[in-house]
Motif scaffolding. Sequence first.
Motif, PDB file in Angstrom:
ATOM      1  N   VAL A  19      33.532  32.211  26.923  1.00  0.00           N
ATOM      2  CA  VAL A  19      34.574  31.177  26.914  1.00  0.00           C
ATOM      3  C   VAL A  19      35.649  31.576  25.903  1.00  0.00           C
ATOM      4  O   VAL A  19      35.345  31.885  24.751  1.00  0.00           O
ATOM      5  N   THR A  20      36.903  31.569  26.349  1.00  0.00           N
ATOM      6  CA  THR A  20      38.014  31.937  25.457  1.00  0.00           C
ATOM      7  C   THR A  20      38.976  30.784  25.197  1.00  0.00           C
ATOM      8  O   THR A  20      39.818  30.875  24.309  1.00  0.00           O
ATOM      9  N   HIS A  21      38.872  29.698  25.984  1.00  0.00           N
ATOM     10  CA  HIS A  21      39.782  28.562  25.827  1.00  0.00           C
ATOM     11  C   HIS A  21      39.009  27.250  25.925  1.00  0.00           C
ATOM     12  O   HIS A  21      37.990  27.158  26.618  1.00  0.00           O
ATOM     13  N   ASP A  22      39.491  26.251  25.231  1.00  0.00           N
ATOM     14  CA  ASP A  22      38.859  24.933  25.227  1.00  0.00           C
ATOM     15  C   ASP A  22      39.252  24.175  26.494  1.00  0.00           C
ATOM     16  O   ASP A  22      40.422  23.836  26.691  1.00  0.00           O
ATOM     17  N   VAL A  23      38.278  23.902  27.368  1.00  0.00           N
ATOM     18  CA  VAL A  23      38.551  23.152  28.599  1.00  0.00           C
ATOM     19  C   VAL A  23      37.736  21.863  28.640  1.00  0.00           C
ATOM     20  O   VAL A  23      37.493  21.310  29.710  1.00  0.00           O
ATOM     21  N   SER A  24      37.320  21.382  27.466  1.00  0.00           N
ATOM     22  CA  SER A  24      36.509  20.156  27.402  1.00  0.00           C
ATOM     23  C   SER A  24      37.258  18.941  27.929  1.00  0.00           C
ATOM     24  O   SER A  24      36.647  17.951  28.332  1.00  0.00           O
ATOM     25  N   LYS A  25      38.586  19.006  27.942  1.00  0.00           N
ATOM     26  CA  LYS A  25      39.384  17.909  28.499  1.00  0.00           C
ATOM     27  C   LYS A  25      39.071  17.731  29.985  1.00  0.00           C
ATOM     28  O   LYS A  25      39.149  16.614  30.518  1.00  0.00           O
ATOM     29  N   THR A  71      36.177  19.344  31.848  1.00  0.00           N
ATOM     30  CA  THR A  71      34.781  19.355  32.292  1.00  0.00           C
ATOM     31  C   THR A  71      33.832  19.364  31.105  1.00  0.00           C
ATOM     32  O   THR A  71      34.123  19.959  30.060  1.00  0.00           O
ATOM     33  N   LYS A  72      32.691  18.713  31.308  1.00  0.00           N
ATOM     34  CA  LYS A  72      31.668  18.707  30.265  1.00  0.00           C
ATOM     35  C   LYS A  72      30.607  19.781  30.518  1.00  0.00           C
ATOM     36  O   LYS A  72      29.628  19.871  29.775  1.00  0.00           O
ATOM     37  N   ALA A  73      30.812  20.620  31.537  1.00  0.00           N
ATOM     38  CA  ALA A  73      29.847  21.685  31.843  1.00  0.00           C
ATOM     39  C   ALA A  73      29.634  22.562  30.615  1.00  0.00           C
ATOM     40  O   ALA A  73      30.579  23.122  30.059  1.00  0.00           O
ATOM     41  N   ASP A  74      28.392  22.687  30.186  1.00  0.00           N
ATOM     42  CA  ASP A  74      28.078  23.413  28.960  1.00  0.00           C
ATOM     43  C   ASP A  74      28.525  24.865  29.030  1.00  0.00           C
ATOM     44  O   ASP A  74      29.021  25.432  28.057  1.00  0.00           O
ATOM     45  N   VAL A  75      28.389  25.495  30.201  1.00  0.00           N
ATOM     46  CA  VAL A  75      28.723  26.916  30.356  1.00  0.00           C
ATOM     47  C   VAL A  75      30.196  27.186  30.094  1.00  0.00           C
ATOM     48  O   VAL A  75      30.564  28.293  29.681  1.00  0.00           O
ATOM     49  N   LEU A  76      31.065  26.185  30.292  1.00  0.00           N
ATOM     50  CA  LEU A  76      32.505  26.380  30.129  1.00  0.00           C
ATOM     51  C   LEU A  76      33.030  25.789  28.831  1.00  0.00           C
ATOM     52  O   LEU A  76      34.245  25.736  28.628  1.00  0.00           O
ATOM     53  N   ASN A  77      32.141  25.357  27.950  1.00  0.00           N
ATOM     54  CA  ASN A  77      32.583  24.725  26.705  1.00  0.00           C
ATOM     55  C   ASN A  77      32.047  25.443  25.476  1.00  0.00           C
ATOM     56  O   ASN A  77      30.908  25.916  25.460  1.00  0.00           O
ATOM     57  N   VAL A 107      34.364  27.654  22.578  1.00  0.00           N
ATOM     58  CA  VAL A 107      35.062  28.940  22.514  1.00  0.00           C
ATOM     59  C   VAL A 107      34.168  29.970  21.820  1.00  0.00           C
ATOM     60  O   VAL A 107      33.625  29.718  20.743  1.00  0.00           O
ATOM     61  N   GLY A 108      33.997  31.117  22.456  1.00  0.00           N
ATOM     62  CA  GLY A 108      33.127  32.163  21.934  1.00  0.00           C
ATOM     63  C   GLY A 108      31.735  32.156  22.531  1.00  0.00           C
ATOM     64  O   GLY A 108      30.986  33.122  22.344  1.00  0.00           O
ATOM     65  N   GLY A 147      37.978  31.748  30.507  1.00  0.00           N
ATOM     66  CA  GLY A 147      37.217  32.773  29.791  1.00  0.00           C
ATOM     67  C   GLY A 147      37.271  34.093  30.509  1.00  0.00           C
ATOM     68  O   GLY A 147      38.079  34.301  31.415  1.00  0.00           O
ATOM     69  N   CYS A 148      36.387  35.003  30.117  1.00  0.00           N
ATOM     70  CA  CYS A 148      36.383  36.338  30.737  1.00  0.00           C
ATOM     71  C   CYS A 148      34.968  36.730  31.158  1.00  0.00           C
ATOM     72  O   CYS A 148      33.987  36.408  30.489  1.00  0.00           O
TER      73      CYS A 148
END
Length: 493
Positions: A62-68, A70-76, A78-79, A286-287
């Motif tokens: 994950v490289t950017h904060d997308v918590s706004k 989705t609450k999906a743990d995999v995408l939250n 950064v790092g 992210g990447c």
Amino acid sequence: MPIGILTTDTGKLVEIRETITLNSDAFSNSFHEDLQFHFNNERIPERVVHAKGGGAFGYFEVTHDVSKFTKADVLNGVGKKTEVFVRFSSATEQLGGNDAARDIKGLSVKFYTKEGNWDLLCLSTPVFFFKDPIHFPSFFHAMKRNPKTNLIDFSMRWDFVTKQPESLNGFLYLLSDYGIPNGYRKMDAFAIHTFEINNKHGDKYFVRFNFRTEQGEEALTSAEARAQDPDYYNKDLYNAIEKKNYPIWKLEMDVMTLNDIKRVDYDPFDVTRLWKKGTYTTVPIGCLVLNKNPDNFFRTVELSAGNPGNLVPGIPGPLDNLFRSRRMMYRQTQVHRLKVNHNRIRINEPLYWKVYNRDGRPPVRENMKDAPNYYPNSYNGPVPYIDPARPKERFTIYERNAVDLEPAAYFYNHYLCDEGQRQRLVNNTAQSLVPVSPYLQQRALRLLSLTDPQLGIRVAECLEEALETPTPAPHAIKIPRHPYEGNKHYVHL
């Protein structure tokens, strides 16, 4: 160096004289029996589509904060890094097919998350060929081999496209430069559907997930593709990872709010069209990095099973009928190919699982030991949890059956960047029509002209020129007769 003493399947040590059956009782030799019986049964059913492919392990960061959104743990966070397995494939090629065939390419990512496996299945084209799942079998039958000749048949393809005009947009992508990427590493990939996602407050957003290659998007012309090794894509991917030239893709999502969805003048859930510019916002996430080749191809690439219905909290998923049908179809084909416990095969196994399912074809692992095999129960079985962020309102889509050729016209006039790309599309389209009957040629040209008059005219002119140019006969090499042939002699005893 040897890794141990050779045994049979049951663990019996193999004595060196048992590795030869000449002048012995071959059918009392259990090592010989093991080899022969296993050899006869070592193949599993080939995938109906996406049969030929390759794969690699890696991670998603994950490289950017997308918590706004989705609450999906995999995408939250950064790092945060999540292990993944990625399978690449060609949609209509058989197991021994050609990587560089003009075909839809697949990129399927299995994220091993703390909340379960998330399978994000993507294609090399950002649009699909139809939105009604009832067309799945017919479309792929038309794209694969003729049932009589077992040859690729462009008459079948054009017959389907002209009878189902909404598929033209996807077919033009396939006939354009995007139809033959220069290897898996140098293609973008798209999840096709519009996904519903939600944040921890239950707010809904609608997104399309896209992977953008960091290697630079490249394509092969038809002539360049014909010159490639049939395994070019898989060799390119494998060699790049072995040389530590790790492939990278950026994951992003195009986002619309619920209010945006209500205001747009097109169907944003239609998988046969792109979202219009200016109606959405693109958000980086992210990447994806691939850094390890499989140690054993069969137990990873062939036994992997990606299902678009494998979702995680915060990503309820698409709502269209095509996606709902895919959830069922993918599971059914995996049960056929790998049997009912396919998610207990190591490559498909989630980090955590507690189930009430028991038995069936192996592997069963510990088969949940002595935990009850029914729910609800009063003993030690697993129990469900409560997700307070799960949206309380259901969003329903009413799909239409009207055919809209505007997306195909947009692709030709605006998505293609320059005149060179348009001319190659025209050339490839005309060449695909050469072996087709005159009746079908006229139907295809009419559909292309309805899409864009200039496209129809240019393809017609190119087709006329191609039909007037004779195809050169293949050059055969004569093999000289062996000097001893024709002068054979036999010794009679």
